[in-house]
Design a protein around this motif. Structure first.
Motif, PDB file in Angstrom:
ATOM      1  N   VAL A   1      21.440   4.502   4.307  1.00 41.12           N
ATOM      2  CA  VAL A   1      21.862   5.566   5.220  1.00 41.12           C
ATOM      3  C   VAL A   1      22.950   6.442   4.590  1.00 41.12           C
ATOM      4  N   LEU A   2      24.019   5.813   4.111  1.00 39.51           N
ATOM      5  CA  LEU A   2      25.160   6.561   3.569  1.00 39.51           C
ATOM      6  C   LEU A   2      25.696   5.841   2.336  1.00 39.51           C
ATOM      7  N   SER A   3      26.313   6.606   1.428  1.00 41.95           N
ATOM      8  CA  SER A   3      27.056   6.043   0.292  1.00 41.95           C
ATOM      9  C   SER A   3      28.522   6.348   0.529  1.00 41.95           C
ATOM     10  N   VAL A   4      29.353   5.316   0.513  1.00 43.62           N
ATOM     11  CA  VAL A   4      30.785   5.554   0.712  1.00 43.62           C
ATOM     12  C   VAL A   4      31.483   5.291  -0.623  1.00 43.62           C
ATOM     13  N   VAL A   5      31.976   6.359  -1.251  1.00 40.78           N
ATOM     14  CA  VAL A   5      32.538   6.253  -2.598  1.00 40.78           C
ATOM     15  C   VAL A   5      34.060   6.290  -2.518  1.00 40.78           C
ATOM     16  N   GLY A   6      34.684   5.233  -3.039  1.00 40.14           N
ATOM     17  CA  GLY A   6      36.139   5.203  -3.157  1.00 40.14           C
ATOM     18  C   GLY A   6      36.523   5.580  -4.578  1.00 40.14           C
ATOM     19  N   LEU A   7      37.545   6.433  -4.696  1.00 36.12           N
ATOM     20  CA  LEU A   7      38.033   6.834  -6.022  1.00 36.12           C
ATOM     21  C   LEU A   7      39.451   6.282  -6.169  1.00 36.12           C
ATOM     22  N   GLY A   8      39.775   5.764  -7.354  1.00 35.17           N
ATOM     23  CA  GLY A   8      41.119   5.207  -7.507  1.00 35.17           C
ATOM     24  C   GLY A   8      41.472   5.056  -8.964  1.00 35.17           C
ATOM     25  N   PRO A   9      42.737   4.708  -9.234  1.00 34.23           N
ATOM     26  CA  PRO A   9      43.161   4.535 -10.623  1.00 34.23           C
ATOM     27  C   PRO A   9      42.543   3.288 -11.253  1.00 34.23           C
ATOM     28  N   ASP A  10      42.146   2.316 -10.427  1.00 39.88           N
ATOM     29  CA  ASP A  10      41.515   1.111 -10.977  1.00 39.88           C
ATOM     30  C   ASP A  10      40.466   0.605  -9.978  1.00 39.88           C
ATOM     31  N   LEU A  11      39.757  -0.442 -10.402  1.00 40.75           N
ATOM     32  CA  LEU A  11      38.639  -0.936  -9.600  1.00 40.75           C
ATOM     33  C   LEU A  11      39.099  -1.498  -8.247  1.00 40.75           C
ATOM     34  N   GLU A  12      40.230  -2.201  -8.233  1.00 37.67           N
ATOM     35  CA  GLU A  12      40.724  -2.777  -6.966  1.00 37.67           C
ATOM     36  C   GLU A  12      40.929  -1.677  -5.933  1.00 37.67           C
ATOM     37  N   ARG A  13      41.587  -0.597  -6.362  1.00 42.39           N
ATOM     38  CA  ARG A  13      41.893   0.482  -5.416  1.00 42.39           C
ATOM     39  C   ARG A  13      40.613   1.199  -4.977  1.00 42.39           C
ATOM     40  N   ALA A  14      39.719   1.407  -5.937  1.00 39.78           N
ATOM     41  CA  ALA A  14      38.471   2.104  -5.593  1.00 39.78           C
ATOM     42  C   ALA A  14      37.690   1.266  -4.581  1.00 39.78           C
ATOM     43  N   ARG A  15      37.663  -0.046  -4.783  1.00 47.70           N
ATOM     44  CA  ARG A  15      36.929  -0.912  -3.849  1.00 47.70           C
ATOM     45  C   ARG A  15      37.584  -0.911  -2.474  1.00 47.70           C
ATOM     46  N   ALA A  16      38.917  -1.035  -2.438  1.00 46.69           N
ATOM     47  CA  ALA A  16      39.606  -1.077  -1.145  1.00 46.69           C
ATOM     48  C   ALA A  16      39.338   0.209  -0.368  1.00 46.69           C
TER      49      ALA A  16
END
Ligand code: AMP
Ligand code: GLY
Length: 432
Positions: free
Chosen positions: A383-398
């Motif tokens: 249905v949807l893609s929710v993309v997190g952007l961050g300085p590292d993988l932990e932040r992008a995932r959160a």
């Protein structure tokens, strides 16, 4: 400049979004755009598979660049029709697209030129497949040779499962025509990576490597889907592995296609397995991956558009580099309950408006539709893609998970462990 995007899923929303960043003043068009794409592009009421209709329309409008998202129009020759009329289109000819539309073709090509891949045999007759599977024994992977929306590969841990998978395809018509030829492969152990190569047929510019999560369940369990999430960049893709991919996989395959009079101009996607014996090919696709495009494209800061235009016009991209920002992107796919099996559509979706205002979060639409009375509703498996952007993988995932949790629809199904192999390497190691 006038740009037409063919297709209306999450990958096409990401392509449109990225190209619009590269060329804010261009006019954009899209075939039956989903509600997320609609504010960014004028609607063209043609099916992506109406290849003649698209060429007529593009010619009439003076379209400068057509970018094809999905594989089916490419397999049906949309690039051939456009090229014959001198219309610039980014995507390979039908004969080059066989690298995806016929797994048997791809495997035979790799064998011929010595590109590393799982040992295999192809079958059209059930009795022959049966004898081979009995002799080879599990674990095995049984694949429909034709296009099956990412669901045609069945990983079998027992010989009985492999027999059942091959019988259902060859004897019972599971996957229809796509399963009338079956590839039976050795099971490869290792971690997977996806690499996109933009190519003019001879030279290749590799984009940021990413990792898809094909299984429906957490910890990579359950049936294969079109992809439940992805992240980029990935620690697995060391500079040495990228060189190996370019020299031992991309360049020999492009050379072989050119020698067979079907040069590949477009996006060659290599799905690879990092095994103890080096990189081996799991599959090739003839277009951007979905859900990988949703993380690879937003991280690009070198202009994608220039590369696509050069290839679409039949030019050279020798020496072109693609640069990316130093951040990380992680995509969590929100699916309908029941996917990849059957599911209901038409369930109302709520996206909190504050999500759309965040600069570290992107919501790309895939299976959504605007209903006259209900507003935004579900209209597909993914249905949807929710993309997190961050300085590292932990932040992008959160960030991605914050978005995934905040969006509501009945039956919303997602994996909260995208990126687990990099974030929790100990449990990944236990899995082999
Ligand atoms: P494919 O449609 O060929 O990309 O296969 C879908 C998924 O099945 C891949 O992403 C892998 O996770 C798995 N798979 C396919 N072929 C193999 C193989 N030979 N060994 C292990 N896993 C495989
Ligand atoms: N993510 C896999 C595919 O696009 O085929």
């Amino acid at each position: 400049m006038k740009i037409l995007i063919v297709g209306n899923g999450g990958r096409e929303h990401a392509l449109l979004w990225q190209l619009k960043r590269d060329a804010p003043s261009a006019r954009f068009y899209a075939t039956r755009p989903n509600p997320g794409m609609a504010p960014l592009a004028e609607a063209v009421d043609l099916a992506p598979t109406d290849v003649e209709g698209l060429a007529n329309w593009a010619e009439g409008q003076g379209i400068t660049l057509t970018v094809v998202g999905p594989e089916i129009p490419l397999a049906r020759g949309v690039a051939d029709v456009f090229r014959k009329r001198g219309l610039p289109l980014f995507g390979p000819s039908a004969s080059a697209a066989r690298i995806e539309s016929s797994k048997a073709f791809a495997k035979d090509l790799m064998k011929r030129v010595g590109v590393p891949t799982a040992a295999y045999r192809c079958f059209r007759r059930w009795s022959e497949a049966e004898a081979y599977i009995q002799e080879a024994g599990a674990p095995l992977v049984v694949k429909a040779s034709g296009l099956a929306a990412g669901k045609g590969a069945i990983v079998c841990s027992t010989t009985e499962e492999a027999l059942e998978a091959a019988r259902s395809m060859l004897d019972e018509g599971a996957f229809g025509e796509a399963g009338s030829e079956v590839v039976v492969e050795e099971f490869m152990q290792g971690e997977e990576l996806s690499i996109f190569g933009v190519t003019d047929g001879r030279h290749v510019t590799l984009l940021l490597p990413s990792q898809d999560h094909k299984r429906i369940g957490e910890g990579d369990t359950g049936p294969n889907t079109g992809g439940m999430g992805a992240y980029a960049p990935i620690p697995l893709a060391t500079p040495d592995r990228l060189d190996e991919a370019r020299e031992r996989i991309f360049l020999p395959v492009l050379d072989a296609l050119e020698r067979s009079a079907c040069p590949f101009r477009g996006l060659l996607y290599a799905g690879l397995m990092a095994t103890d014996e080096g990189l081996k090919v799991v599959e090739f696709n003839c277009r951007f991956g979905d859900p990988e495009a949703q993380v690879v494209l937003p991280l690009m800061d070198g202009p994608l558009l220039e590369l696509l235009v050069a290839v679409a016009r039949g030019g050279s991209i020798a020496g072109a580099e693609a640069s990316s920002s130093s951040g990380t992107a992680l995509n969590t796919v929100l699916a309908s309950e029941g996917y990849p099996g059957s599911y209901e559509k038409g369930r109302p979706i709520t996206i909190p408006p504050e999500l759309e205002e965040r600069s570290d979060l992107l919501v790309f639409h895939a299976g959504t539709r605007m209903d006259e009375s209900e507003g935004l509703v579900t209209a597909g498996g993914r249905v949807l893609s929710v993309v997190g952007l961050g300085p590292d993988l932990e932040r992008a995932r959160a960030t991605s998970l914050e978005g995934a949790e905040a969006i509501q629809f009945q039956g919303k199904t997602f994996r909260s462990d995208i990126g687990w192999r990099a974030l929790e390497p100990e449990s990944a190691g236990a899995d082999g």
